[in-house]
Design a protein around this motif. Structure first.
Motif, PDB file in Angstrom:
ATOM      1  N   CYS A 154      40.388  67.692  45.004  1.00  0.00           N
ATOM      2  CA  CYS A 154      40.042  66.345  45.300  1.00  0.00           C
ATOM      3  C   CYS A 154      41.569  65.779  45.515  1.00  0.00           C
ATOM      4  N   HIS A 155      41.537  64.923  46.808  1.00  0.00           N
ATOM      5  CA  HIS A 155      42.681  64.474  47.364  1.00  0.00           C
ATOM      6  C   HIS A 155      43.352  63.086  46.356  1.00  0.00           C
ATOM      7  N   ILE A 156      42.355  62.332  45.984  1.00  0.00           N
ATOM      8  CA  ILE A 156      42.499  61.103  45.041  1.00  0.00           C
ATOM      9  C   ILE A 156      42.833  61.320  43.975  1.00  0.00           C
ATOM     10  N   THR A 157      42.859  62.716  43.198  1.00  0.00           N
ATOM     11  CA  THR A 157      43.345  62.834  41.967  1.00  0.00           C
ATOM     12  C   THR A 157      44.589  63.487  41.833  1.00  0.00           C
ATOM     13  N   ARG A 158      45.275  63.130  40.743  1.00  0.00           N
ATOM     14  CA  ARG A 158      46.706  63.212  40.635  1.00  0.00           C
ATOM     15  C   ARG A 158      46.894  64.897  40.416  1.00  0.00           C
ATOM     16  N   GLY A 159      48.101  65.358  41.045  1.00  0.00           N
ATOM     17  CA  GLY A 159      48.384  66.708  41.439  1.00  0.00           C
ATOM     18  C   GLY A 159      48.432  67.441  40.062  1.00  0.00           C
ATOM     19  N   GLU A 160      48.536  66.866  39.032  1.00  0.00           N
ATOM     20  CA  GLU A 160      48.789  67.727  37.848  1.00  0.00           C
ATOM     21  C   GLU A 160      47.521  67.952  37.331  1.00  0.00           C
ATOM     22  N   LEU A 161      46.325  67.162  37.515  1.00  0.00           N
ATOM     23  CA  LEU A 161      45.083  67.686  37.042  1.00  0.00           C
ATOM     24  C   LEU A 161      44.495  68.460  38.126  1.00  0.00           C
ATOM     25  N   MET A 162      44.983  68.688  39.553  1.00  0.00           N
ATOM     26  CA  MET A 162      44.410  69.557  40.463  1.00  0.00           C
ATOM     27  C   MET A 162      45.166  70.959  40.137  1.00  0.00           C
ATOM     28  N   VAL A 163      46.326  71.261  39.778  1.00  0.00           N
ATOM     29  CA  VAL A 163      47.049  72.416  39.261  1.00  0.00           C
ATOM     30  C   VAL A 163      46.267  72.907  37.931  1.00  0.00           C
ATOM     31  N   LEU A 164      45.764  71.841  37.079  1.00  0.00           N
ATOM     32  CA  LEU A 164      44.999  72.385  35.878  1.00  0.00           C
ATOM     33  C   LEU A 164      43.420  72.894  36.386  1.00  0.00           C
ATOM     34  N   TRP A 165      43.053  72.059  37.452  1.00  0.00           N
ATOM     35  CA  TRP A 165      41.682  72.618  37.801  1.00  0.00           C
ATOM     36  C   TRP A 165      41.742  74.104  38.610  1.00  0.00           C
ATOM     37  N   ALA A 166      42.818  74.435  39.364  1.00  0.00           N
ATOM     38  CA  ALA A 166      43.178  75.686  39.786  1.00  0.00           C
ATOM     39  C   ALA A 166      43.137  76.605  38.910  1.00  0.00           C
ATOM     40  N   GLU A 167      43.935  76.519  37.858  1.00  0.00           N
ATOM     41  CA  GLU A 167      43.938  77.514  36.609  1.00  0.00           C
ATOM     42  C   GLU A 167      42.682  77.601  35.837  1.00  0.00           C
ATOM     43  N   LEU A 168      41.938  76.583  35.647  1.00  0.00           N
ATOM     44  CA  LEU A 168      40.548  76.594  34.742  1.00  0.00           C
ATOM     45  C   LEU A 168      39.560  77.482  35.850  1.00  0.00           C
ATOM     46  N   ARG A 169      39.528  77.313  37.148  1.00  0.00           N
ATOM     47  CA  ARG A 169      38.981  77.964  37.997  1.00  0.00           C
ATOM     48  C   ARG A 169      38.953  79.557  37.984  1.00  0.00           C
ATOM     49  N   ALA A 170      40.388  79.882  37.656  1.00  0.00           N
ATOM     50  CA  ALA A 170      40.793  81.300  37.399  1.00  0.00           C
ATOM     51  C   ALA A 170      40.231  81.689  36.248  1.00  0.00           C
ATOM     52  N   CYS A 171      39.986  80.840  35.243  1.00  0.00           N
ATOM     53  CA  CYS A 171      39.408  81.464  34.035  1.00  0.00           C
ATOM     54  C   CYS A 171      38.166  80.796  33.726  1.00  0.00           C
ATOM     55  N   ARG A 172      37.360  80.720  34.612  1.00  0.00           N
ATOM     56  CA  ARG A 172      35.957  80.280  34.547  1.00  0.00           C
ATOM     57  C   ARG A 172      35.110  80.984  33.542  1.00  0.00           C
ATOM     58  N   SER A 173      35.326  82.509  33.602  1.00  0.00           N
ATOM     59  CA  SER A 173      34.553  83.379  32.791  1.00  0.00           C
ATOM     60  C   SER A 173      34.486  82.824  31.320  1.00  0.00           C
ATOM     61  N   LEU A 174      35.868  82.103  30.954  1.00  0.00           N
ATOM     62  CA  LEU A 174      36.134  81.701  29.780  1.00  0.00           C
ATOM     63  C   LEU A 174      35.188  80.452  29.124  1.00  0.00           C
ATOM     64  N   LEU A 175      34.687  79.797  30.134  1.00  0.00           N
ATOM     65  CA  LEU A 175      33.992  78.421  29.894  1.00  0.00           C
ATOM     66  C   LEU A 175      32.614  78.633  29.161  1.00  0.00           C
ATOM     67  N   PRO A 176      32.051  77.682  28.524  1.00  0.00           N
ATOM     68  CA  PRO A 176      30.883  77.756  27.821  1.00  0.00           C
ATOM     69  C   PRO A 176      29.548  78.099  28.899  1.00  0.00           C
ATOM     70  N   PRO A 177      28.883  79.157  28.360  1.00  0.00           N
ATOM     71  CA  PRO A 177      27.574  79.181  29.231  1.00  0.00           C
ATOM     72  C   PRO A 177      26.839  78.218  29.535  1.00  0.00           C
ATOM     73  N   THR A 178      26.769  77.131  28.611  1.00  0.00           N
ATOM     74  CA  THR A 178      25.967  76.153  28.696  1.00  0.00           C
ATOM     75  C   THR A 178      26.745  74.764  29.135  1.00  0.00           C
ATOM     76  N   LEU A 179      27.796  74.962  29.958  1.00  0.00           N
ATOM     77  CA  LEU A 179      28.802  73.771  30.358  1.00  0.00           C
ATOM     78  C   LEU A 179      27.874  73.040  31.402  1.00  0.00           C
ATOM     79  N   ARG A 180      27.912  71.887  31.324  1.00  0.00           N
ATOM     80  CA  ARG A 180      27.096  70.818  32.240  1.00  0.00           C
ATOM     81  C   ARG A 180      27.951  69.821  32.996  1.00  0.00           C
ATOM     82  N   GLN A 181      29.319  69.550  32.189  1.00  0.00           N
ATOM     83  CA  GLN A 181      30.120  68.660  32.940  1.00  0.00           C
ATOM     84  C   GLN A 181      31.692  69.265  32.297  1.00  0.00           C
ATOM     85  N   LEU A 182      32.489  68.982  33.312  1.00  0.00           N
ATOM     86  CA  LEU A 182      33.909  69.406  33.162  1.00  0.00           C
ATOM     87  C   LEU A 182      34.746  68.053  33.110  1.00  0.00           C
ATOM     88  N   VAL A 183      35.390  67.495  32.393  1.00  0.00           N
ATOM     89  CA  VAL A 183      36.357  66.320  32.664  1.00  0.00           C
ATOM     90  C   VAL A 183      37.700  66.571  32.405  1.00  0.00           C
TER      91      VAL A 183
END
Length: 410
Positions: A154-183
């Protein structure tokens, strides 16, 4: 072929043209001056909606959107990326002025607007949706709240959060199976936060430590939280050395630097506050209250979120702070000399405007994130006259705008 010339932008960012039968047609992603060929025309009794098949003659206000998702995925998070910054600010001024005239019945010009220092990379919070099968995590396409596209960046969101998002995507198998939103949220100290919103019954998920460890192995420290859509947050894992985790679920402006400018301006509009009784309504985490107290005011603040009130108490200084809905607590407040109010997008309850009219404080400064409800509330305050209005560009690339108006008794 149905072609129309776009005449102006309406509140919400859609371009407005006229069909041959005289009906107004609303077309997103257009600019004043565009000549566009329409598709997906949907006729209603008094108006129509359509999309652009192609731009036949582009407006001089058009630019190439900086974010690939804006066109490629029809992202609904931004509405005005196809306009240059000056045209965007002019449109947002117009949204405020139109609401004040049309809904508020006021004879005013479009207000001036204070530009943001950054047009991109400014948001300190982003809320990502998860599709029904959990396959995609991202944002909704325009006018398609039931669909989700996978977000790259997201180009309007701070770069620090987009770095975090990139790493979370790489770890998405560890996210809760019933996840509905990610803030994802960045606090004032630069700390990163991840809030996992899950189905009811899944708030006791125990995967926080493995997820935090996976992020740490990638060089990222984050505080993890979990809650159901209606429940209270529970901390799963904190950053190393974090003594008192920031309450990541309380409201704070997503553009903190511009939010500070709005707050300082609004307090200045109150005039002399030393020794005066001031109401701070919809007070959030108490930043306005703190500034007023330091200036010598006697402050009574009201905030509906008890977690925000607790954070305000922790930050200090000491004040009379009430937790609850403003309309329910008016009877516990002493008559004010001055009022500063910063309600949510829905504006103030009619009981609040009625009480302000009855008590008739010397001055009211109203901070608004929605021009329509602002104008409605001003119409409910006939005993006050508008002495100032200015817009602040808190949300570049979008159709949203912050406004500060000053009202004086009589």
């Amino acid at each position: 072929m149905t072609a129309v010339r776009i005449l102006r932008l309406a509140t919400g960012g859609e371009g407005v043209g006229r069909l041959e039968d005289g009906r107004a047609v609303f077309v997103p992603r257009t600019a004043a001056g565009d000549l566009v060929e329409l598709t997906q025309v949907r006729l209603h009794r008094r108006f129509a909606r359509a999309r652009t098949l192609r731009v036949l003659e582009p407006s001089p206000d058009r630019v190439e959107p900086p974010c690939p998702h804006y066109i490629g995925d029809d992202c609904g998070g931004c509405q005005l990326q196809h306009l240059n910054p000056e045209a965007q600010r002019s449109a947002r001024r117009g949204f405020v002025g139109d609401a004040l005239r049309r809904i508020g019945g006021l004879d005013v010009s479009d207000p001036e607007i204070v530009a943001a220092a950054q047009e991109l990379d400014y948001r300190s919070k982003i809320t990502l949706a998860v599709d029904a099968g959990g396959r995609r995590i991202g944002l909704h396409p325009l006018d398609a709240p039931d669909r989700v596209f996978e977000l790259e960046r997201c180009h309007i969101t701070r770069g620090e959060l987009m770095v975090l998002w990139a790493e979370l995507r790489a770890c998405r198998s560890l996210l809760p199976p019933t996840l509905r939103q990610l803030v994802l949220r960045l606090d004032r100290g630069g700390g990163r936060h991840v809030l996992l919103v899950v189905d009811a019954g899944a708030e006791q998920w125990r995967g926080g430590e493995p997820l935090a460890a996976a992020l740490a192995s990638r060089g990222l420290q984050a505080t993890l939280w979990i809650r159901t859509e209606e429940g209270d947050p529970r901390q799963l894992a904190a950053r190393v050395g974090e003594p008192d985790p920031y309450p990541a679920t309380v409201f704070e402006q997503v553009h903190p630097a511009m939010g500070d400018r709005v707050r300082s301006f609004a307090i200045g509009e109150l005039g002399r506050v030393a020794g005066r009784r001031v109401w701070d309504l919809y007070a959030g985490i108490g930043e306005t209250t703190a500034l007023l107290l330091r200036a010598g005011a006697q402050v009574q603040s009201v905030e509906s979120d008890p977690r925000a009130v607790a954070e305000a108490e922790a930050r200090g200084p000491a004040a009379t702070r009430l937790a609850g809905r403003v309309e329910h607590l008016l009877g516990r407040l002493q008559r004010p000399d001055l009022v500063i109010t910063n309600p949510p997008r829905t504006g103030m309850d009619e009981r609040v405007t009625a009480e302000l009219s009855r008590l008739a404080p010397e001055r009211i400064v109203y901070i608004s994130c929605d021009p329509a409800t602002l104008a409605r509330d001003l119409r409910r305050l006939p005993g006050f006259r508008l002495t100032g209005a200015i817009a602040f560009d808190l949300f570049p690339q979008t159709a949203h705008v912050e406004t500060v108006v000053t009202l004086e008794r009589g």
